[in-house]
Design a protein around this motif. Structure first.
Motif, PDB file in Angstrom:
ATOM      1  N   LEU A   1      54.351 -13.264 -12.719  1.00  0.00           N
ATOM      2  CA  LEU A   1      54.540 -13.085 -11.276  1.00  0.00           C
ATOM      3  C   LEU A   1      56.005 -13.282 -10.919  1.00  0.00           C
ATOM      4  O   LEU A   1      56.599 -14.303 -11.270  1.00  0.00           O
ATOM      5  CB  LEU A   1      53.674 -14.102 -10.522  1.00  0.00           C
ATOM      6  N   GLY A   2      56.563 -12.314 -10.217  1.00  0.00           N
ATOM      7  CA  GLY A   2      57.951 -12.395  -9.780  1.00  0.00           C
ATOM      8  C   GLY A   2      58.061 -12.758  -8.310  1.00  0.00           C
ATOM      9  O   GLY A   2      57.048 -12.932  -7.625  1.00  0.00           O
ATOM     10  N   GLN A   3      59.303 -12.845  -7.830  1.00  0.00           N
ATOM     11  CA  GLN A   3      59.644 -13.142  -6.426  1.00  0.00           C
ATOM     12  C   GLN A   3      59.403 -14.617  -6.100  1.00  0.00           C
ATOM     13  O   GLN A   3      58.266 -15.082  -6.026  1.00  0.00           O
ATOM     14  CB  GLN A   3      58.864 -12.250  -5.449  1.00  0.00           C
TER      15      GLN A   3
ATOM     16  N   ALA B   1      56.810 -15.644  -3.455  1.00  0.00           N
ATOM     17  CA  ALA B   1      55.438 -15.368  -3.896  1.00  0.00           C
ATOM     18  C   ALA B   1      55.010 -16.410  -4.936  1.00  0.00           C
ATOM     19  O   ALA B   1      53.859 -16.869  -4.947  1.00  0.00           O
ATOM     20  CB  ALA B   1      55.337 -13.954  -4.468  1.00  0.00           C
TER      21      ALA B   1
ATOM     22  N   ARG C   1      46.441 -12.231  -3.848  1.00  0.00           N
ATOM     23  CA  ARG C   1      47.355 -12.658  -2.786  1.00  0.00           C
ATOM     24  C   ARG C   1      48.790 -12.697  -3.304  1.00  0.00           C
ATOM     25  O   ARG C   1      49.731 -12.234  -2.652  1.00  0.00           O
ATOM     26  CB  ARG C   1      46.918 -14.048  -2.313  1.00  0.00           C
ATOM     27  N   ALA C   2      48.940 -13.237  -4.509  1.00  0.00           N
ATOM     28  CA  ALA C   2      50.272 -13.335  -5.119  1.00  0.00           C
ATOM     29  C   ALA C   2      50.861 -11.943  -5.358  1.00  0.00           C
ATOM     30  O   ALA C   2      52.053 -11.710  -5.132  1.00  0.00           O
ATOM     31  CB  ALA C   2      50.192 -14.118  -6.422  1.00  0.00           C
ATOM     32  N   ARG C   3      50.035 -11.011  -5.813  1.00  0.00           N
ATOM     33  CA  ARG C   3      50.533  -9.638  -6.051  1.00  0.00           C
ATOM     34  C   ARG C   3      50.998  -8.998  -4.743  1.00  0.00           C
ATOM     35  O   ARG C   3      52.019  -8.305  -4.708  1.00  0.00           O
ATOM     36  CB  ARG C   3      49.439  -8.777  -6.672  1.00  0.00           C
TER      37      ARG C   3
ATOM     38  N   LEU D   1      52.077 -10.557  -2.056  1.00  0.00           N
ATOM     39  CA  LEU D   1      53.325 -11.200  -1.629  1.00  0.00           C
ATOM     40  C   LEU D   1      54.495 -10.827  -2.540  1.00  0.00           C
ATOM     41  O   LEU D   1      55.635 -10.733  -2.088  1.00  0.00           O
ATOM     42  CB  LEU D   1      53.154 -12.722  -1.591  1.00  0.00           C
ATOM     43  N   GLU D   2      54.218 -10.624  -3.831  1.00  0.00           N
ATOM     44  CA  GLU D   2      55.285 -10.222  -4.749  1.00  0.00           C
ATOM     45  C   GLU D   2      55.891  -8.892  -4.300  1.00  0.00           C
ATOM     46  O   GLU D   2      57.109  -8.749  -4.196  1.00  0.00           O
ATOM     47  CB  GLU D   2      54.714 -10.102  -6.170  1.00  0.00           C
TER      48      GLU D   2
ATOM     49  N   ASN E   1      57.707  -9.222  -0.895  1.00  0.00           N
ATOM     50  CA  ASN E   1      59.007  -9.875  -1.035  1.00  0.00           C
ATOM     51  C   ASN E   1      60.012  -9.028  -1.800  1.00  0.00           C
ATOM     52  O   ASN E   1      61.211  -9.091  -1.524  1.00  0.00           O
ATOM     53  CB  ASN E   1      58.849 -11.252  -1.693  1.00  0.00           C
TER      54      ASN E   1
END
Lengths: 213, 213
Positions: A63-65, A68, B90-92, B94-95, B98
């Motif tokens: 996972l990047g950013q 996030a 959710r993380a994807r 937001l990634e 962002n």
């Protein structure tokens, strides 16, 4: 978990602070941005967006950013919280974090500075004025938000939030680049308070395995 | 609630999409960024960070930063959700949000383009190459993330998320600036699907009261 990070990357630094505040340890993997390692094929296989930081979770998901990643860490490891439970306070923390992450940092990051130097052949003086212009404009906005809405030793209260995770690396960049930070007294008071805390110290660039690489 | 917005601001456009998806109506207040209205004292009194969008909630609290506003709307009006409940999904979302909000948009926004034109006196050709360079680099990263992790008609599934709220205005900017978007087929498929939905249509620049001001 693994963290792909560059010691001097302020987005990586944000995540290192969040990990330290939550007491989480990770397998640290240095990615040398100055050497362009983030653009090599083996790294792109891990992170197709070719940036740092990248968190790899216990199930191998990359996972990047930074924001996030901090939100994801909050879901997996809620204590101590870095996003306040009260909606308006949470909103204030995210407002300041995003001001730094969207309005200040991107315009001065390494790839943009490389473009100014290499593609546009700006003089050293023009490059410095560029850097200081966006730091001054951005930190003035951060200061104004903190003066209006901030309280306590950290940005928003007596416990650190995602706002502090973003503020400290941004101020550190300003110091490193010799910007005049005296106009931002509330920003600097928060920065100095954070710098006395072990989690922030542990996350600092000079404490990383790839320091000065 | 009130929304301070500029019709052509893509950060304002993100929030307009989120409001429309949630079926929320607001009192629209145009702020003409080209005329510098965001820097006038009466506007700074509302938003010390001097940007748009600014949401003023029912209790008179003014909140800036598009992603902080969308997160706040999610807390106040959870349905339909724009942040998936499942942590990795959710993380994807937001990634990708962002990536657009931090890595693509800020480098090409109006204040940076004004600096390139006015302070650095770049030629029209240099300014266009600057714009297209960051669009190409950023959308290639967005495309790579969507190819790896995306599914369904929207970025991540069959319902819109914060990622779609960010993607559509960014693609619209690329189209407006005549960038070649053919390499980003998954990005464009999502964009075209979104453009057929009433909420996205309602949020478009040409549907705003201050259009072409």
């Amino acid at each position: 978990m693994q963290l792909y990070s560059f010691y001097n990357s302020s987005t990586s630094y944000r995540v290192r602070i969040a990990l330290a505040l939550k007491g989480l340890s990770v397998d640290y993997q240095g990615v040398n941005l100055r050497a362009g390692e983030q653009r090599q094929n083996d790294y792109r296989a891990l992170n197709p967006a070719a940036g740092v930081p990248l968190l790899v979770d216990d199930e191998g998901n990359g996972l990047g950013q930074s924001l996030a990643i901090i939100d994801y860490l909050e879901a997996l490891h809620p204590e101590p919280p870095l996003l306040p439970a009260e909606p308006l306070l949470r909103a204030r923390a995210l407002e300041l974090a995003n001001l730094i992450a969207c309005d200040i940092h991107p315009v001065n990051n390494l790839r943009v500075r490389n473009y100014l130097a290499n593609e546009l052949s700006l003089s050293e003086d023009q490059q410095e004025r560029w850097y200081r212009h966006w730091i001054a404009e951005g930190l003035a906005a951060a200061e104004a938000l903190l003066v209006r809405h901030g309280f306590g030793d950290y940005c928003f209260g007596d416990a650190p939030t995602v706002a502090d995770c973003c503020l400290v690396p941004q101020v550190a960049n300003g110091i490193r680049m010799n910007c005049d930070l005296t106009p931002y007294s509330r920003v600097m008071a928060v920065y100095q308070h954070c710098q006395r805390q072990p989690a922030f110290q542990q996350a600092a660039p000079d404490q990383q395995p790839d320091f000065a690489s």
